[in-house]
Design an enzyme around this catalytic site. Structure first.
Site: not given
Length: 755
Positions: A37-38, A229-230, A263, A621
């Site tokens: 995503k980044t 973002d997020e 998330q 993770r």
């Protein structure tokens, strides 16, 4: 600036490329864990720049300064120097930057102070004391959380006072005067020229909503392209601000949100998953792209994550996948006690380091609550494995640092009462507690700052001299702050306040450490001053000023502070803190009912869904090795507790778990797994009870003795083998083929004597 073509698009997969190149209109990118995503955010901004969008028209909002810096650095690597002119940063830092220019329109000084959590709690405690309220009932942390929630939902003190639902809740919690504390808190912050973190959002909303001097159009015109973002972590207020910036007559609605509903784990901070679930309702023309390829984890980890999250009903459907075939299956460790759990985790870490040649900083232990770290710390020390606790005491939370910064704050904003109270008699200068209370009371009575009252109080001769010197010191610092760099002012304060002199005169190791911390702060200020990277529209002198430096450090997050620690050590942290991070090997520990999921979530389907999302975050993770552990018993709240394995363990497919452990499930008609019993296997059926459960009458604990035959509604008939001095009984149950011997706390057990 380096020559830039469109070759960067070749580095993207098909869906990433579509998300990057769809520049016009509302866009929603659902980005699974490890899906790049980044990179999509970075290249989307680069693509905007290459399509002649001026960088200052791009607003990119993140949740940590670290994420914003990483975004800028990546853009600079691809597109060159224009990255510095993009408005990229956290909601709080960018809105604070705007408010530094516009705050006077809301009757705040442009050099307003930003109160941190400690400042807010201190002010709330003062209000509670002044109102004569019970400190136990009116806990400052709980009160602050309540006020924060009200602000995040646009509930003013007046609205709070007439909201019967909120009043009823406060009365139930023995805090009926909370609305009065809220009112007093807001008034005192305003009088001190201060905003807390929530105010940075609330006052930004006010600025746009009330629209003084047509200010809303100014920023709508400036920010033609908004990226978030997020997005699943946004709260109600943040989304309302975004809508004010994006939705208006003839707007192109150029907003791109990137996030993952699976998330969404911060509801306790006010985040609402509804923002991302309802986004297409607010923006019907939304183009949606799902990034489902996971570049981080192996096949077994990805498959387990998919299966687990599918138990949640409310979600945006997606299925993550990976090209990393196979890999190690998920290891599950069952321990009898939490102490054994700690030992076996440490033992497994040693094995992984030797067998797979992992370094310590490639390994993380994740837990649901911070209190769980103790047992793992003990065993890591015994195995001589270095470790670090992620999110420990921040550098800027140390007392000597906060004291020096309080002097800096007064040098910028003399109305900052919290800073004044902290240092007016530090180092000690003969101004007692009663005198400070008189100053505070006079300020309250006249609704002015404490600084304005210093000339109105009749001090003793000694105190008058001390106050005079203090006032002169602050005035000198104020003059220096107007013309000199932040570093020059900070050095002047450290030399003339007496703080460093006092520590040096102590001559202790602790005092020397404090001096070293102060020197580290001064080094940090100097480094910040020498950083010549300027934001769009800022002048060279303004960025070096003390007010700007104070804003920078006041908006730092735990992640920003902790990133400085690069030691070779195993990382221990809560699952909440782990979001956004990745490790080759991850241990998710304490997977038991009432712990993970938390006992507080079991009564609410929505909260249970969030606990499952939290577990989803935990397991994703891991890159290569995932180990899940649970214990039959552990001490909680000072007592031995016996918990069943977490329901999340049974949601993981057998095919993805090490062959030595089989997880069998029984599902009801709607596909919900029934509660696990024993070691991942259904217990053998017990003999039918000779009585109706309605007739079951447990005996008192004092009546139960070793040798007695008893009956338990769940385990059937058994015999008490032993009762230890903690009233924990060892009982052999007749028909249990798997683990027939159970240890049960008599305080909570329901046992009926049958012989």
């Amino acid at each position: 600036m380096k020559e830039v073509g469109f070759s960067y698009l070749d580095e993207l997969n098909a869906v990433q490329r579509q998300a990057v190149t769809a520049l016009d209109g509302p866009v929603m990118v659902i980005a699974g864990p490890g899906s790049g995503k980044t990179r999509v955010l970075t290249y989307r901004i680069v693509h905007l720049l290459n399509n002649n969008v001026p960088p200052y028209q791009i607003l990119a909002l993140t949740f940590t300064n670290k994420a914003a810096r990483e975004l800028k650095h990546r853009i600079e690597d691809v597109a060159g120097g224009n990255a510095n002119k993009i408005w990229a940063g956290t909601f709080h830092s960018l809105f604070a930057r705007i408010l530094r220019v516009e705050a006077h329109r809301l009757d705040y000084p442009n050099d307003f102070t930003i109160y941190d959590t400690d400042d807010s709690k201190s002010l709330i405690n003062e209000i509670i004391k002044t109102m004569g309220l019970d400190k136990k009932a009116y806990n400052s942390g709980a009160v602050r959380s309540r006020i924060s929630s009200a602000k995040s939902n646009l509930i003013t003190p007046k609205m709070y006072a007439v909201n019967e639902e909120m009043q009823s809740y406060d009365r139930m919690n023995r805090r009926p005067m909370l609305f009065k504390i809220y009112e007093a808190y807001v008034n005192k912050c305003k009088r001190a020229g201060a905003m807390d973190f929530d105010d940075l959002l609330l006052q930004m909303f006010r600025l746009l909503y009330q629209n003084p001097d047509n200010i809303r159009s100014k920023y709508q015109e400036q920010f033609k392209y908004v990226l978030v973002d997020e997005f699943q972590d946004t709260n109600f207020l943040q989304y309302e601000i975004l809508k004010l910036l994006v939705i208006y007559e003839n707007s192109a609605n150029n907003i791109c949100i990137v996030g993952d509903d699976a998330q969404s784990i911060y509801s306790f901070r006010g985040a609402t998953i509804e923002n991302i679930l309802q986004f297409t309702h607010d923006f019907p023309e939304t183009q949606t792209y799902k990034l489902e390829q996971n570049y981080r984890s192996t096949e077994h980890i990805v498959a387990a994550a998919n299966e687990v999250i599918n138990y949640n009903k409310k979600q945006i459907q997606k299925k993550i996948w990976t090209e990393k075939d196979g890999g190690q299956r998920i290891k599950i460790i069952k321990a009898m006690t939490d102490n054994e759990e700690g030992r076996r985790v440490a033992d497994t870490i040693v094995e992984q380091k030797n067998r797979f040649h992992l370094s310590s900083n490639e390994i993380a232990i994740l837990y649901r609550t911070n209190a769980q770290s103790r047992v793992f710390e003990e065993h890591l020390r015994r195995f001589n494995i270095p470790y670090k606790i992620y999110g420990g005491l921040s550098f800027y939370s140390r007392k000597e640092i906060k004291d020096l910064i309080a002097y800096m704050r007064l040098s910028v904003n003399e109305k900052d009462d919290e800073a004044l109270k902290r240092v007016i008699n530090y180092p000690k200068r003969g101004i007692g507690t009663s005198t400070i209370e008189k100053i505070r009371q006079l300020a309250d009575d006249n609704e002015v700052s404490m600084w304005e009252c210093l000339s109105q109080i009749k001090f003793s001769a000694r105190a008058a001299t001390s106050v005079g010197k203090f006032v002169q010191l602050i005035k000198t610092c104020q003059e220096k702050a107007k013309t000199e760099t932040a570093y020059a002012v900070a050095v002047y304060i450290s030399k003339n306040s007496g703080i460093v002199t006092g520590f040096k005169s102590e001559g202790t190791i602790e005092a020397q450490n404090r001096v070293e911390n102060i020197n580290a702060l001064l080094d940090g200020v100097q480094e910040w001053v020498e950083d010549d990277v300027l934001e769009e529209g800022e002048e060279a002198t303004s960025k070096k000023g003390l007010a700007e430096f104070l804003q920078t450090i006041s908006l730092m997050t735990d992640q920003d502070d902790s990133e400085k620690e690069q030691t070779e050590a195993v990382t221990l942290m809560s699952v909440h803190a782990a979001k956004g991070l990745e490790y080759k090997s991850v241990f998710v520990v304490g997977l038991e009912e009432n712990l993970f999921p938390s006992y507080m979530a079991l009564s609410s389907p929505e909260q249970l869904d969030e606990e499952r999302r939290l577990f989803y975050v935990a397991i994703t993770r891991a890159e290569q090795y995932l180990t899940l552990t649970h214990s039959n018993s552990r001490y909680q709240f000072g007592q031995m507790r016996f918990n069943d394995p977490s329901r999340f363990l049974e949601e993981i497919p057998d095919a993805n778990v090490e062959a030595s452990i089989s997880i069998h499930r029984q599902k009801d008609v709607i596909g919900t797994p029934k509660k696990l019993q024993g070691m991942f296997k259904p217990l053998a059926k017990t003999r039918a009870l000779a009585m109706d459960p309605k007739d079951f009458k447990p005996n008192a604990m004092k009546d139960l003795k070793p040798g007695m035959r008893i009956i338990h509604l769940k385990f059937g008939e058994g015999k008490i083998k032993d009762i230890d001095d903690r009233n924990v009984a060892t009982i052999i149950f007749n028909k249990l083929t798997e683990n027939p011997e159970k240890r049960i706390m008599l305080q909570y057990a329901k046992l009926q004597i049958i012989e």
